[in-house]
Design a protein around this motif. Structure first.
Motif, PDB file in Angstrom:
ATOM      1  N   LEU A 122       0.827  -1.210   0.000  1.00 40.99           N
ATOM      2  CA  LEU A 122       0.000   0.000   0.000  1.00 40.99           C
ATOM      3  C   LEU A 122       0.858   1.254   0.000  1.00 40.99           C
ATOM      4  CD1 LEU A 122      -2.749  -0.967   2.615  1.00 40.99           C
ATOM      5  CD2 LEU A 122      -2.889  -0.989   0.126  1.00 40.99           C
ATOM      6  N   ARG A 123       1.999   1.170   0.659  1.00 34.53           N
ATOM      7  CA  ARG A 123       2.918   2.304   0.717  1.00 34.53           C
ATOM      8  C   ARG A 123       3.332   2.792  -0.656  1.00 34.53           C
ATOM      9  NH1 ARG A 123       5.109   4.920   4.499  1.00 34.53           N
ATOM     10  NH2 ARG A 123       6.969   5.786   3.622  1.00 34.53           N
ATOM     11  N   PHE A 124       3.376   1.854  -1.602  1.00 31.69           N
ATOM     12  CA  PHE A 124       3.883   2.221  -2.915  1.00 31.69           C
ATOM     13  C   PHE A 124       2.857   2.968  -3.757  1.00 31.69           C
ATOM     14  CE2 PHE A 124       6.812  -0.893  -1.407  1.00 31.69           C
ATOM     15  CZ  PHE A 124       8.002  -0.263  -1.670  1.00 31.69           C
ATOM     16  N   PHE A 125       1.651   3.149  -3.223  1.00 35.54           N
ATOM     17  CA  PHE A 125       0.722   4.072  -3.865  1.00 35.54           C
ATOM     18  C   PHE A 125       1.167   5.508  -3.632  1.00 35.54           C
ATOM     19  CE2 PHE A 125      -2.350   0.514  -3.236  1.00 35.54           C
ATOM     20  CZ  PHE A 125      -2.516   0.259  -4.584  1.00 35.54           C
ATOM     21  N   GLN A 126       1.850   5.721  -2.539  1.00 32.02           N
ATOM     22  CA  GLN A 126       2.358   7.065  -2.262  1.00 32.02           C
ATOM     23  C   GLN A 126       3.617   7.270  -3.084  1.00 32.02           C
ATOM     24  OE1 GLN A 126       3.263   6.886   1.877  1.00 32.02           O
ATOM     25  NE2 GLN A 126       1.147   7.236   2.474  1.00 32.02           N
ATOM     26  N   ASP A 127       3.789   8.452  -3.614  1.00 29.44           N
ATOM     27  CA  ASP A 127       4.919   8.596  -4.515  1.00 29.44           C
ATOM     28  C   ASP A 127       6.167   9.152  -3.823  1.00 29.44           C
ATOM     29  OD1 ASP A 127       3.222  11.349  -6.148  1.00 29.44           O
ATOM     30  OD2 ASP A 127       4.065  11.158  -4.150  1.00 29.44           O
ATOM     31  N   ASP A 128       6.220   9.023  -2.510  1.00 29.20           N
ATOM     32  CA  ASP A 128       7.387   9.576  -1.822  1.00 29.20           C
ATOM     33  C   ASP A 128       8.239   8.509  -1.137  1.00 29.20           C
ATOM     34  OD1 ASP A 128       5.679   8.826   0.164  1.00 29.20           O
ATOM     35  OD2 ASP A 128       5.916  10.640   1.362  1.00 29.20           O
ATOM     36  N   VAL A 129       7.947   7.224  -1.411  1.00 28.12           N
ATOM     37  CA  VAL A 129       8.644   6.174  -0.674  1.00 28.12           C
ATOM     38  C   VAL A 129      10.145   6.177  -0.952  1.00 28.12           C
ATOM     39  CG1 VAL A 129       8.818   3.725  -0.240  1.00 28.12           C
ATOM     40  CG2 VAL A 129       6.607   4.743  -0.648  1.00 28.12           C
ATOM     41  N   ALA A 130      10.511   6.285  -2.224  1.00 26.93           N
ATOM     42  CA  ALA A 130      11.935   6.245  -2.567  1.00 26.93           C
ATOM     43  C   ALA A 130      12.666   7.427  -1.923  1.00 26.93           C
ATOM     44  CB  ALA A 130      12.120   6.256  -4.084  1.00 26.93           C
ATOM     45  N   ALA A 131      12.039   8.591  -1.945  1.00 25.06           N
ATOM     46  CA  ALA A 131      12.655   9.776  -1.328  1.00 25.06           C
ATOM     47  C   ALA A 131      12.814   9.566   0.175  1.00 25.06           C
ATOM     48  CB  ALA A 131      11.810  11.018  -1.599  1.00 25.06           C
ATOM     49  N   HIS A 132      11.774   9.009   0.801  1.00 19.21           N
ATOM     50  CA  HIS A 132      11.816   8.741   2.239  1.00 19.21           C
ATOM     51  C   HIS A 132      12.949   7.770   2.582  1.00 19.21           C
ATOM     52  CE1 HIS A 132      10.433   8.183   6.303  1.00 19.21           C
ATOM     53  NE2 HIS A 132      10.207   6.900   6.112  1.00 19.21           N
ATOM     54  N   ASP A 158      -0.921  -7.532  -7.084  1.00 17.86           N
ATOM     55  CA  ASP A 158      -2.110  -6.673  -7.084  1.00 17.86           C
ATOM     56  C   ASP A 158      -1.777  -5.225  -7.425  1.00 17.86           C
ATOM     57  OD1 ASP A 158      -3.601  -8.820  -6.446  1.00 17.86           O
ATOM     58  OD2 ASP A 158      -3.885  -8.310  -4.330  1.00 17.86           O
ATOM     59  N   ASN A 159      -0.555  -4.798  -7.063  1.00 16.62           N
ATOM     60  CA  ASN A 159      -0.243  -3.374  -7.160  1.00 16.62           C
ATOM     61  C   ASN A 159       0.866  -3.046  -8.144  1.00 16.62           C
ATOM     62  OD1 ASN A 159      -2.077  -2.533  -5.024  1.00 16.62           O
ATOM     63  ND2 ASN A 159      -0.728  -3.692  -3.687  1.00 16.62           N
ATOM     64  N   ALA A 160       1.247  -4.035  -8.968  1.00 14.66           N
ATOM     65  CA  ALA A 160       2.428  -3.857  -9.812  1.00 14.66           C
ATOM     66  C   ALA A 160       2.438  -2.560 -10.634  1.00 14.66           C
ATOM     67  CB  ALA A 160       2.621  -5.069 -10.706  1.00 14.66           C
ATOM     68  N   PRO A 161       1.341  -2.211 -11.331  1.00 12.90           N
ATOM     69  CA  PRO A 161       1.405  -1.013 -12.181  1.00 12.90           C
ATOM     70  C   PRO A 161       1.673   0.263 -11.378  1.00 12.90           C
ATOM     71  CG  PRO A 161      -0.558  -2.314 -12.682  1.00 12.90           C
ATOM     72  CD  PRO A 161       0.049  -2.900 -11.453  1.00 12.90           C
ATOM     73  N   GLN A 162       0.973   0.401 -10.224  1.00 14.65           N
ATOM     74  CA  GLN A 162       1.154   1.612  -9.416  1.00 14.65           C
ATOM     75  C   GLN A 162       2.522   1.642  -8.748  1.00 14.65           C
ATOM     76  OE1 GLN A 162      -1.216  -0.618  -9.271  1.00 14.65           O
ATOM     77  NE2 GLN A 162      -3.197   0.169  -8.582  1.00 14.65           N
ATOM     78  N   ALA A 163       3.029   0.459  -8.399  1.00 11.10           N
ATOM     79  CA  ALA A 163       4.257   0.396  -7.607  1.00 11.10           C
ATOM     80  C   ALA A 163       5.504   0.543  -8.462  1.00 11.10           C
ATOM     81  CB  ALA A 163       4.305  -0.925  -6.844  1.00 11.10           C
ATOM     82  N   ARG A 164       5.347   0.337  -9.793  1.00 13.49           N
ATOM     83  CA  ARG A 164       6.535   0.151 -10.612  1.00 13.49           C
ATOM     84  C   ARG A 164       7.531   1.314 -10.567  1.00 13.49           C
ATOM     85  NH1 ARG A 164       5.823  -1.456 -16.651  1.00 13.49           N
ATOM     86  NH2 ARG A 164       4.792  -3.180 -15.641  1.00 13.49           N
ATOM     87  N   SER A 165       7.035   2.550 -10.660  1.00 13.14           N
ATOM     88  CA  SER A 165       7.986   3.663 -10.747  1.00 13.14           C
ATOM     89  C   SER A 165       8.744   3.838  -9.421  1.00 13.14           C
ATOM     90  CB  SER A 165       7.276   4.956 -11.154  1.00 13.14           C
ATOM     91  OG  SER A 165       6.477   5.407 -10.089  1.00 13.14           O
ATOM     92  N   GLN A 166       8.044   3.610  -8.293  1.00 11.35           N
ATOM     93  CA  GLN A 166       8.736   3.701  -7.006  1.00 11.35           C
ATOM     94  C   GLN A 166       9.778   2.594  -6.855  1.00 11.35           C
ATOM     95  OE1 GLN A 166       8.571   5.989  -4.307  1.00 11.35           O
ATOM     96  NE2 GLN A 166       7.777   7.109  -6.061  1.00 11.35           N
TER      97      GLN A 166
END
Ligand code: C2E
Ligand code: MG
Ligand code: MG
Ligand code: MG
Length: 283
Positions: A122-132, A158-166
């Motif tokens: 679920l965290r990977f829906f947020q776009d700041d994980v890599a920065a964090h 379940d979340n591959a498309p949203q998570a991919r860029s992070q």
């Protein structure tokens, strides 16, 4: 008569539902308090190289004992945290605590090569994980390769498309991504081509009957082959016996984890375990 039974059933059903709801709400509010009061703990379980029994890294696992509820297992409170929106705060706490602990071990001269943290996708829906993550590595002076993020195969699928860029941003930094409970997601393997995966964790359901079940042995062998073909490390979970350890080693599995080597333990106990489990100790 049938009608009365039906009514009793309904009443019983509603009662049970209410009790369950009650229990969930109690856990939810106690968990909120525990998180903000600093009552959660991390334990750490060694991942061990099977060839020489050297420490490959540790996995951080949440532990929570509530004054009223007693010890509550992560399998119980993580799903509740996911539903009530606490999971991101919880994962953030775990991530920072694990990084801080790794830095403390290094400071004390304890050679722990890597710490793995379980994250809810679920965290990977947020776009700041890599920065964090980048900020944490900076703050605790850790190399990105010393951090592994474990995500269950099911959540990843379940979340591959949203998570991919992070995930790609984390990969560019050098953070390792591990697919937890590998083999239980019942899906195609094509995501392994699309996502920057470094590690597969062979689910413990395949390890349990390894000595007696030829199918489990074949499946474990297949996962180990996939890992080798794609240049991923394979970590077997739930190794409890000498026989399982030997079968896995003979199948060419490189790393394993389980009660046979060590139970999850408090950070303070790890140096002692490392001193006792030197390569010449006969497992
Ligand atoms: P997981 O990530 O697959 O972790 C492995 C689980 O297997 C852990 O249970 C561990 O204590 C247990 N285990 C280790 N060795 C053995 C063994 O030899 N035999 C058996 N039967 N079990 C073994 P635990 O700590 O109860 O955690 C359960 C699950 O809860 C974890 O599965 C993970 O999905 C989740 N979890 C735990 N800590 C966290 C966390 O900090 N954040 C998140 N998001 N999830 C967590
Ligand atoms: Mg895990
Ligand atoms: Mg697992
Ligand atoms: Mg598992």
């Amino acid at each position: 008569e049938a009608k009365r039974t039906g009514r009793n059933c309904t009443r019983y059903f509603l009662q049970t539902m209410n009790q369950e709801l009650d229990e969930r709400l109690r856990i939810e509010s106690a968990l909120r308090v525990a998180l903000s009061a600093g009552h959660l703990q991390l334990h750490f379980q060694p991942k061990v190289h099977l060839q020489n029994l050297q420490l490959a890294g540790v996995e951080a696992l949440l532990r929570w004992t509530d004054a009223q509820l007693g010890p509550v297992a992560p399998d119980v409170f993580i799903p509740i945290a996911e539903e009530c929106g606490l999971i991101n705060a919880l994962d953030a706490w775990v991530l920072e605590s694990a990084c801080r602990q790794l830095a403390a071990w290094h400071e004390a001269g304890v050679a722990v090569p890597n710490v793995a943290v379980n994250v809810s996708a679920l965290r990977f829906f947020q776009d700041d994980v890599a920065a964090h993550v980048g900020q944490l590595l900076e703050r605790y002076q850790l190399a990105a390769s010393q951090l592994t993020l474990e995500i269950t195969e099911r959540l990843l699928l379940d979340n591959a498309p949203q998570a991919r860029s992070q995930l790609q941003a984390l990969d560019v930094m050098g953070v390792r991504l591990s697919v937890d409970d590998f083999g239980t997601g019942y899906s195609s393997l094509s995501y392994l081509k699309q996502l920057p995966v470094s590690e597969l964790k062979l689910d413990k359901s395949f390890v349990r009957d390894l000595e007696t079940d030829a199918d489990d042995r074949a499946l474990s062998q297949a996962v180990i082959s996939i890992g080798r073909a794609l240049n991923l490390s394979v970590v077997a979970e739930g190794v409890e016996t000498t026989a399982q350890y030997h079968v896995l080693r003979d199948l060419g599995c490189e790393v394993a984890q389980g009660y046979f080597f060590a139970r999850p333990m408090a950070a303070a106990d790890l140096p002692n375990w490392m001193a006792q489990s030197s390569p010449d100790r006969a497992f």
